[in-house]
Scaffold this active site. Structure first.
Site, PDB file in Angstrom:
ATOM      1  N   ASN A   1      -6.134   1.188  -4.890  1.00 20.59           N
ATOM      2  CA  ASN A   1      -6.480   2.430  -4.198  1.00 20.59           C
ATOM      3  C   ASN A   1      -7.413   3.285  -5.049  1.00 20.59           C
ATOM      4  OD1 ASN A   1      -4.872   1.795  -2.008  1.00 20.59           O
ATOM      5  ND2 ASN A   1      -3.225   3.215  -2.536  1.00 20.59           N
TER       6      ASN A   1
ATOM      7  N   ARG B   1       0.034   9.817   7.052  1.00 20.43           N
ATOM      8  CA  ARG B   1       0.320   9.030   5.857  1.00 20.43           C
ATOM      9  C   ARG B   1      -0.452   9.513   4.639  1.00 20.43           C
ATOM     10  NH1 ARG B   1      -2.353   4.124   6.588  1.00 20.43           N
ATOM     11  NH2 ARG B   1      -3.910   4.763   5.069  1.00 20.43           N
TER      12      ARG B   1
ATOM     13  N   ARG C   1     -12.153  -5.752  10.841  1.00 21.41           N
ATOM     14  CA  ARG C   1     -11.703  -6.521   9.675  1.00 21.41           C
ATOM     15  C   ARG C   1     -10.834  -7.660  10.186  1.00 21.41           C
ATOM     16  NH1 ARG C   1     -12.748  -3.216   5.160  1.00 21.41           N
ATOM     17  NH2 ARG C   1     -12.602  -0.978   5.556  1.00 21.41           N
TER      18      ARG C   1
ATOM     19  N   TYR D   1       1.104  -3.936   8.159  1.00 23.43           N
ATOM     20  CA  TYR D   1       0.810  -2.601   8.673  1.00 23.43           C
ATOM     21  C   TYR D   1       1.629  -2.347   9.935  1.00 23.43           C
ATOM     22  CZ  TYR D   1      -3.598  -2.792   5.923  1.00 23.43           C
ATOM     23  OH  TYR D   1      -4.535  -2.908   4.927  1.00 23.43           O
TER      24      TYR D   1
ATOM     25  N   HIS E   1       0.193   2.821   9.939  1.00 24.24           N
ATOM     26  CA  HIS E   1      -1.202   2.748  10.359  1.00 24.24           C
ATOM     27  C   HIS E   1      -1.415   3.137  11.823  1.00 24.24           C
ATOM     28  CE1 HIS E   1      -5.161   0.569  10.957  1.00 24.24           C
ATOM     29  NE2 HIS E   1      -5.370   1.137   9.791  1.00 24.24           N
TER      30      HIS E   1
ATOM     31  N   HIS F   1     -15.422   1.106  15.272  1.00 26.36           N
ATOM     32  CA  HIS F   1     -14.067   1.042  14.730  1.00 26.36           C
ATOM     33  C   HIS F   1     -13.021   0.881  15.835  1.00 26.36           C
ATOM     34  CE1 HIS F   1     -10.578   2.825  12.360  1.00 26.36           C
ATOM     35  NE2 HIS F   1     -11.037   1.908  11.534  1.00 26.36           N
TER      36      HIS F   1
ATOM     37  N   ARG G   1     -16.460  -1.447   5.040  1.00 24.37           N
ATOM     38  CA  ARG G   1     -16.616  -1.412   3.587  1.00 24.37           C
ATOM     39  C   ARG G   1     -15.742  -2.435   2.877  1.00 24.37           C
ATOM     40  NH1 ARG G   1     -15.640   3.864   2.453  1.00 24.37           N
ATOM     41  NH2 ARG G   1     -17.819   4.479   2.605  1.00 24.37           N
TER      42      ARG G   1
END
Length: 699
Positions: free
Chosen positions: A53, A572, A383, A476, A600, A443, A413
């Site tokens: 992170n 979160r 992703r 997740y 998530h 997204h 990214r």
């Protein structure tokens, strides 16, 4: 004019800074590594996550702050910080966190040793073990190493971002020790295991490991004949990893991103980590080369603890030190159904991952690929996993003659290279691959299947809050909705037409879509709750998402709170809203849950005077999501599904074990059961309640 500064300061005090809030989030992750009730190897994983992170934070967020400072930008943001002031504050807090992380690392290392998992040094090995490690070094490691001297004839070589290196200070044998020393660097090979298992001692069941850099350091003399090593210390450089794309001028976006990925290797230095006790001459060489002096972390332990993740996963026979494996159940509504389309014609289905299996999504796409009545499949991919069954299904569909359109987001990214590879594979299979809209990341998470049926064409839609990734779906918490609702189907078609072709903005009947109208719809719904509260009607907002950093959204929530709306936010990560401030936000609570799975889901509830509305979405309430991405918010029309989503929110609100509540001072306090109240851990409760959908109807 004199009153302007105090007014601005008072206004800024209403907000928490985004980057400082992120640092506090990573502290909460670190707390999970420190929690003695967390299984030991799970604590090891959390320790690794703290490092990964922080790597991303430094290479993206801090890199952006550094760019602003270099550009001479001095304007304060809406939270009252100039770039220089923010940099100083963030670095101070991050340095404190890193020190605490390594204190925790030493504590965990001792706990691992008590369990027979030992990280050792070369000097602690016995003669047999040393012989084995010497052989390993000479046969496996030595041939891969490349020492790189730095002198007038040999300039400083390129140092790759977030790769581990050794800085070596040397003296030439027989030379005056007062002469300036020699300097070289050596990359620790990333394609070899960072931790090397040492042969067991006689009659011992313990597992001993030595770090690769420790082994290299002991044998460093083998690389510099005629020179005496004075010191050997590790270092690691983090570079700016943000891509600067000229999308409008690029003839081929895929090729432009490939070029920028190569340039990422030369990104400006942002952070330098050095091993404690590094030789002053070596440190000076690094500072001068990287032109960095104010973001140097002195590390008391192994640099880059992300290796702990692989160590934790590779250990065999230690299941008692892990959480029991979760066994996702197949959604009951779809279980034992040979024809998913038949079932979905009868009812909408909500899936809650990871408690319910992602196989339902994979089966939906796979069945569509092989169904002769399916004419078209359209899907967004942000992703995906390394060996995605969804990619295989889409390729098979295209090869069988179906119209397959895939919107692949190349700008996700750190997943750019993987997505480029998938895009090429899909194109080779005959899929129509689209890279989204110029200047916007796609997204949204949506799949549309168009099927020819006796009564005409029917649209089957899956909308989710998480990526189409079968691996992260096990880690997740996300929700996904299968529906054949006609209005949602029409909006889904319009959305794909807008992304893949030239289409005027659609008048969305069900969806909220960023960047066109999602933010406006959210604001309208928040204001409606405020009006209802003012008129004495039922008014409440519950919203669950990952981050809140858009100032206008914060201000709208403040206004609703002042109107009397009870607002519960489950966030979160980053939160710029300051809750519990009298006269401003006393009706707002903010809690964060950090637990075994990464929270998530994005779920938004509006009481609407008693006519409840509930939505699932791909978007957080951040400026980038609301204005610079294609995002999607979809309503749940079915009453049973509305109740199921409400149950998920209520489980989160009831958590008194892993939930932390944000205080008005920006700090988080762990929630604990009240007197006589049983402990409730929302993720464990979701696993325990196998019939949570049925129970939801009792809520």
């Amino acid at each position: 004019m004199k009153e302007t500064a105090p007014r601005e300061a008072a206004a800024a005090n209403h907000y928490l800074n985004r980057d400082l809030s992120w640092v506090e989030f990573n502290w909460r992750v670190l707390e999970e590594a420190q929690d003695p009730t967390t299984p030991l190897l799970e604590r090891v994983k959390f320790l690794s996550i703290v490092s990964s992170n922080l790597d991303e934070f430094m290479s993206v967020r801090v890199a952006g702050i550094v760019d602003q400072i270099k550009a001479g930008y001095t304007k304060k943001d809406f939270t009252g910080y100039t770039p220089a002031g923010l940099f100083k504050r963030v670095m101070k807090r991050a340095a404190k966190m890193v020190a605490e992380q390594y204190r925790t690392s030493r504590e965990i290392t001792r706990a691992l040793a008590r369990e027979g998992i030992i990280l050792t040094s070369y000097d602690e090995l016995n003669a047999t073990q040393r012989k084995a490690m010497d052989e390993y070094y000479h046969e496996i490691v030595f041939p891969v190493l490349t020492p790189m001297a730095v002198d007038q004839a040999r300039p400083f070589p390129l140092v790759h971002t977030q790769s581990l290196y050794l800085a070596v200070v040397l003296m030439k044998e027989g030379e005056d020790p007062e002469v300036e020393p020699y300097f070289a660097i050596l990359q620790v090979p990333s394609n070899l295991n960072r931790f090397i298992e040492v042969p067991c001692r006689t009659n011992s069941k313990k597992h001993e490991y030595i770090l690769l850099e420790t082994l290299i350091e002991h044998h460093i003399h083998t690389l510099f004949s005629g020179y005496t090593p004075v010191s050997v210390h590790g270092f690691r450089l983090t570079r700016n990893a943000d891509l600067t794309l000229n999308e409008e001028g690029a003839e081929d976006l895929l090729e432009e991103i490939e070029i920028q990925l190569r340039r990422r290797r030369w990104g400006a230095p942002v952070r330098l980590e050095v091993q404690r006790g590094i030789h002053p001459y070596a440190l000076q060489q690094l500072i001068e080369e990287f032109e960095i002096s104010d973001n140097i972390f002195e590390i008391d332990g192994p640099i880059d603890l992300t290796f702990f993740m692989k160590l934790s996963g590779s250990l065999q026979g230690y299941d008692h030190l892990r959480y029991p494996p979760i066994k996702p159940v197949y959604p009951a509504e779809l279980e034992n159904e040979d024809d998913l389309f038949l079932k979905l014609r009868q009812q909408d289905v909500l899936v809650y991952h990871p408690y319910e299996s992602f196989d339902a999504v994979t089966d939906f796409v796979t069945q569509a690929a092989h169904d002769p009545h399916v004419l078209a499949i359209k899907m967004t991919l942000y992703r995906v996993s390394g060996n995605s069954p969804l990619i295989q299904g889409l390729a098979q569909a295209a090869e069988s003659g179906k119209q397959v359109t895939v919107v692949v987001e190349l700008k996700a990214r750190f997943d750019e290279e993987r997505n480029i590879a998938w895009a090429r594979k899909l194109e080779q299979s005959g899929c129509h691959v689209v890279y989204g809209l110029v200047g916007l990341k796609t997204h949204a998470k949506i799949t549309l299947v168009v099927r020819q049926e006796p009564d005409g064409l029917r649209r089957y839609v899956h909308v989710g809050t998480g990526n189409y990734n079968d691996n992260t779906a096990k880690l997740y918490t996300d929700v996904g909705l299968f529906t054949t609702d006609k209005i949602i189907g029409e909006d889904a078609s319009a959305l794909f037409n807008e992304v893949t072709g030239y289409s005027a903005p659609h008048n969305w009947k069900a969806f909220g879509v960023a960047p066109t109208d999602l933010m406006d719809k959210l604001i309208e719904k928040i204001r409606r709750e405020a009006r209802n509260a003012s008129e004495g009607k039922p008014a409440r907002i519950i919203a669950k998402f990952n981050s809140l950093s858009n100032q206008q959204m914060v201000d709208e929530l403040y206004a609703a709170s002042q109107a009397g709306v009870k607002i519960d936010l489950i966030i979160r990560g980053v939160c710029c809203l300051r809750p519990g401030v009298p006269g401003l936000s006393e009706n707002i609570t903010v809690r964060s849950i950090v637990d075994r799975f990464l929270e998530h889901s994005r779920i938004f509830y509006f009481e609407n005077g008693g006519s409840e509305e509930i939505y699932l979405a791909s978007a957080d309430w951040m400026t980038r999501n609301l204005t610079r991405r294609v995002e999607l918010m979809c309503p749940a029309f079915n009453k049973g599904i509305q109740q199921s989503l409400t149950r998920i929110l209520q489980l989160n609100l009831d958590d008194n074990v892993k939930a932390r509540q944000l205080q008005s001072n920006g700090m988080y306090e762990r929630m604990t059961p009240a007197a006589g109240e049983p402990p409730l851990r929302s993720q464990f409760e979701a696993m325990r309640i196998s019939s949570w959908k049925t129970k939801a109807r009792e809520f």
